[in-house]
Design an enzyme around this catalytic site. Structure first.
Site, mmCIF file in Angstrom:
data_model
loop_
_atom_site.group_PDB
_atom_site.id
_atom_site.type_symbol
_atom_site.label_atom_id
_atom_site.label_comp_id
_atom_site.label_asym_id
_atom_site.label_seq_id
_atom_site.Cartn_x
_atom_site.Cartn_y
_atom_site.Cartn_z
ATOM 1 N N GLU A 187 0.759 -1.157 0.047
ATOM 2 C CA GLU A 187 0.106 0.095 0.063
ATOM 3 C C GLU A 187 0.766 1.206 -0.026
ATOM 4 O OE1 GLU A 187 -2.652 -0.282 3.582
ATOM 5 O OE2 GLU A 187 -3.817 -2.123 2.514
ATOM 6 N N ASN A 229 2.310 -4.881 -3.445
ATOM 7 C CA ASN A 229 0.784 -5.133 -2.963
ATOM 8 C C ASN A 229 0.124 -4.009 -2.660
ATOM 9 O OD1 ASN A 229 -0.744 -7.409 -2.663
ATOM 10 N ND2 ASN A 229 -1.077 -6.963 -0.644
ATOM 11 N N HIS A 265 -10.069 -6.388 -2.352
ATOM 12 C CA HIS A 265 -11.303 -6.374 -1.260
ATOM 13 C C HIS A 265 -12.231 -5.588 -2.148
ATOM 14 C CE1 HIS A 265 -8.571 -7.688 1.981
ATOM 15 N NE2 HIS A 265 -7.775 -6.796 1.513
ATOM 16 N N GLU A 294 -5.739 -10.610 -1.785
ATOM 17 C CA GLU A 294 -6.665 -10.534 -0.759
ATOM 18 C C GLU A 294 -7.922 -10.410 -1.094
ATOM 19 O OE1 GLU A 294 -5.400 -7.355 1.919
ATOM 20 O OE2 GLU A 294 -3.092 -7.781 1.357
ATOM 21 N N ASP A 296 -11.759 -10.742 -1.024
ATOM 22 C CA ASP A 296 -12.937 -10.934 -0.321
ATOM 23 C C ASP A 296 -14.045 -10.040 -0.727
ATOM 24 O OD1 ASP A 296 -12.239 -8.732 1.068
ATOM 25 O OD2 ASP A 296 -11.864 -9.450 2.997
#
Ligand code: XIL
Length: 806
Positions: A187, A229, A265, A294, A296
């Protein structure tokens, strides 16, 4: 319908009128997304039976690696066996959810606590799972002792830099060989795409911390794959583009970064997935792997309704499909797999209040629709692997029929031809579409390209004349062509253009090649419309030549066209004067690598690994004179049938008559190994003329050098222009490449990619139509040695291209 469509494209004033204003009105891929939803519902049913007995990793086998973030505390909890069971049964990899964050692994300066992370790494090792290490440098999860360095000053900067270096070297070194992939930097960007100002790394160390972190990690474990990432880059956005520029800069500096992780996400109802494959492709195009790291999909107002769970399933399937559609997307990792242990279950942060149920299994480990959708999508979605992925139309245009051009894509978009096939093709034995510049053309019965989505059009073309605008490929809208790829007279450039609306008055956006076409020379063109970025690109002979818009934030409108695809013609009646061959259309935005692949310039390629077969599109296999058997020897790669053994008794002909138009640009290349520097000349490759070779590549006995010769005329008595290497021929493998440029009329000879000789301008001449090509010999001067990887090209290769051959 606009009768002067191309003229308008080429008018600079008109182009300025192109609306360059900001964001697109609607997501042009919404429709596609709806389609995906339908498809996934269908395939879900179709696959349900087949997939029932499968686990995720089995459904994904050979396609992509499947993983999840896991928690050491739960994995090690004997009272929670279902958790470890799922990981063992379903996954290929595990990511440390929190155990390798700074506060967990170096809670006090110089004190490294690996216990929790070891639980996961050991579990992974015991169960043949890859381990993704998450994460080395992040603005969150920092212990207070690190935060104490968040102060200004040079001394502090040096100290913090040393702390970061030691942390990375120590942790990566500790797990060298055991953690396969690292999220090195997590990030780094703010949501607007600027460097994150609330990161103390950015604040105190500046931009350099990113490149340095990758370098330290690489030194500590050169075998690990190193990722950057990030979240919120799943759609085309300022942040995605800014990250792209950041990563491109790192690559340009040679920073050891292997991949970009897309956290992915998602919030149900506001999914940002329709552009995911497109953005991934952009990064992959930089030569990187990409991954979903990641995944979801959190649901608002839990407990979720059945409808919400179905929507969530679609979102998971859409994300999986996006990854599978990008050849370099290597893994899909979910952020947890049960709602019992998900960061979105009872997250104390107020901004997540009311959200939850974000994973594949419910809190009792019961599979949710999301799990089934993911399983079915993995099982039923094919991965594109070859350069022909997504091919929706392919017209070779060398059909025997003069009235129909067949479509080799398998989708049966045959084109009805007006005027002619049967023009000279790229080789003397092939043929092509012949445009007269007035009445000729070929058209399909229906639309081939979805012009409101990404697409790529490529073709080989040879212009006869520059006296008018010309069209190579177009597709009809209702009043104007939805795109045209052609030649623009005013600018004297290849032009790819798209009117922003299906109306005659609409402004037109276009991209032109930087260089002018050459009349009479075959050129390969690739036009790319990238719908996600709103970007047009044009490639000439496989190399990127120009992009529109140049400023990264401009974008154009697109619209769906339903009319015919036309070759050598546009809706307004513009035609093509010259030859067109191998028109191909793909339903994705080709990457630079793919574009280079489409433009493969070889017209003959003999690998000579135990076979005389031609591996190019032109199928000109070799044969041994008198049908003797070819003999094989050790090649450069050391396999015993790795090269062709030629000696005084062999005589290899290339099947058929002449292969190259020797009066036009060409390149010939061979890997050769001389047995001994002999007393007489030894011929490597020739094409026959009447009483003379049209060219010869040989070993010259008089001074033991390599030579490339072109006679100044076809008459037997004529003088040769012969250029010779500076290096003396040795008896080890060497790549010889000879180039004749029909425009400058200069011959060149390269040895192992190094230009060793150039000649004065000369005139090459057409070799006899019956003259053939011979490998390793001519009638008198045999080559004594081995030949490998012989290639011929109907084009003058650039020095860089020659370097790549050698
Ligand atoms: C989250 C974990 O899942 C939580 O358990 C923890 O409390 C906070 O961090 N992006 C990331 C992850 O890169 O490290 C975050 O993980 C989720 C968002």
């Amino acid at each position: 319908m606009s009768s002067n469509h191309l003229q308008r494209v080429l008018d600079p004033q008109e182009q300025d009128a192109f609306d360059q204003a900001g964001e697109p009105q609607a997501d042009p891929e919404d429709e596609q997304n709806a389609l995906l939803r339908m498809e996934s519902a269908e395939s879900e049913q179709a696959a349900a039976a087949a997939a029932e007995a499968l686990h995720l990793k089995q459904a994904a086998q050979g396609k992509v690696r499947i993983g999840s973030a896991v928690r050491a505390s739960v994995l090690a909890n004997a009272a929670e066996p279902a958790y470890a069971q799922f990981v063992r049964d379903e996954l290929d990899s595990v990511t440390t959810e929190n155990e390798l964050k700074w506060d967990a692994v170096e809670p006090a300066q110089g004190t490294f606590t690996y216990g929790a992370a070891d639980t996961i790494v050991d579990f992974g090792q015991a169960n043949q799972l890859d381990v993704r290490g998450h994460t080395l440098v992040w603005h969150n999860a920092l212990p207070d002792w690190v935060k104490a360095y968040d102060v200004p000053g040079e001394a502090n900067r040096l100290a913090l830099n040393a702390i970061l270096e030691q942390h990375i070297r120590t942790v990566v070194g500790h797990y060298a060989g055991r953690v396969k992939v690292w999220d090195v930097v997590n990030e780094p960007l703010a949501d607007d795409g600027t460097r994150r100002s609330n990161s103390m790394w950015q604040r105190r160390l500046g931009d350099d911390y990113i490149a340095n972190s990758f370098r330290w990690a690489h030194e500590a474990d050169p075998g690990a794959k190193l990722y950057l990432n990030e979240y919120g880059i799943e759609m085309d956005s300022a942040k995605a583009r800014s990250l792209y520029e950041l990563v491109r800069g790192l690559r340009a500096l040679g920073v050891p970064i292997d991949g970009v992780g897309f956290q992915t996400h998602q919030m149900l109802g506001a999914e940002r997935l329709s552009g995911l494959s497109n953005v991934m492709r952009q990064f992959a195009d930089l030569g990187l792997d990409v991954a979903i790291t990641e995944l979801d999909v959190r649901i608002p107002g839990v407990p979720a309704t059945g409808e919400q769970l179905a929507q969530q399933a679609t979102a998971f399937a859409t994300a999986v499909k996006a990854c599978l559609s990008v050849p370099r997307c290597v893994s899909i990792t979910t952020w947890g797999f049960t709602d019992k242990y998900s960061w979105m279950t009872n997250n104390p942060d107020p901004k997540y209040a009311g959200w939850g149920e974000a994973t594949l299994l419910d809190a009792s480990y019961v599979k949710k629709p999301a799990y089934n959708a993911m399983l079915a999508t993995l099982a039923t979605t094919e991965r594109p692997s070859s350069v022909n992925a997504d091919l929706v139309g392919a017209w070779r245009l060398d059909d025997w029929s003069a009235t129909t051009a067949s479509d080799a894509s398998g989708l049966d978009h045959a084109a009805t031809v007006t005027g002619g096939l049967g023009a000279e093709g790229r080789t003397p034995s092939g043929s092509a579409f012949r445009g007269d510049g007035a009445s000729t053309g070929a058209e399909t019965a229906s639309a081939v390209v979805a012009t409101n989505a990404s697409y790529t059009v490529s073709a080989w073309v040879r212009l006869d004349s520059k006296s008018a605008d010309q069209v190579i490929v177009s597709q009809d809208g209702s009043t104007v062509s939805a795109f045209t790829l052609g030649y623009g007279k005013t600018k004297d450039r290849w032009v790819f253009s798209i009117p922003v609306a299906d109306s005659t008055g609409a402004s037109v956006q276009s991209v032109e090649s930087k260089s002018a076409p050459v009349v009479g020379e075959w050129a390969h063109l690739t036009a790319v419309w990238n719908n996600g970025w709103g970007r047009m690109q044009i490639y000439v002979n496989g190399s990127w030549n120009n992009t529109f818009p140049a400023a990264s934030e401009n974008r154009g409108a697109t619209w769906a066209s339903a009319g015919r695809l036309r070759i050598g013609r546009s809706m307004s009646g513009k035609a093509f004067s010259g030859a067109i061959s191998d028109v191909r259309v793909y339903r994705h935005a080709a990457s630079a690598g793919e574009s280079a692949g489409y433009a493969d310039p070889s017209v003959g390629r003999w690998q000579l690994n135990g076979s005389l077969a031609d591996a190019s599109w032109f199928f000109r296999d070799g044969s041994v004179r008198n049908d003797a058997a070819a003999t094989w020897t050790v090649g450069q790669g050391n396999t015993t049938v790795g090269a062709l053994r030629v000696s005084a008794s062999d005589y290899i002909d290339i099947r058929g008559t002449q292969l190259l138009y020797t009066e036009r640009s060409y390149t010939v290349s061979a890997l050769v190994k001389l047995t001994a520097a002999g007393q007489s000349n030894q011929i490597i490759l020739v094409q026959d003329g009447n009483g003379q070779y049209a060219f010869v590549l040989k070993y010259r006995a008089s001074d033991s050098k390599w030579a490339f010769g072109l006679p100044a005329s076809s008459a037997n008595s004529s003088t040769y222009l012969e250029i010779a290497s500076t290096s003396v021929a040795q008896t080890n493998w060497v790549n010889l490449t000879a180039v004749w440029d029909g425009v400058t009329r200069l011959p060149k000879l390269y040895v192992d990619g190094i230009l060793e000789a150039t000649g004065t301008a000369t005139t090459s001449w057409p070799s006899s139509p019956t003259g053939s090509m011979h490998l390793g010999t001519s009638s008198s001067s045999k080559f004594d040695g081995a030949l490998d990887r012989v290639q011929v090209f109907q084009r003058a290769l650039t020095a860089a291209e020659v370097g790549a051959l050698a």
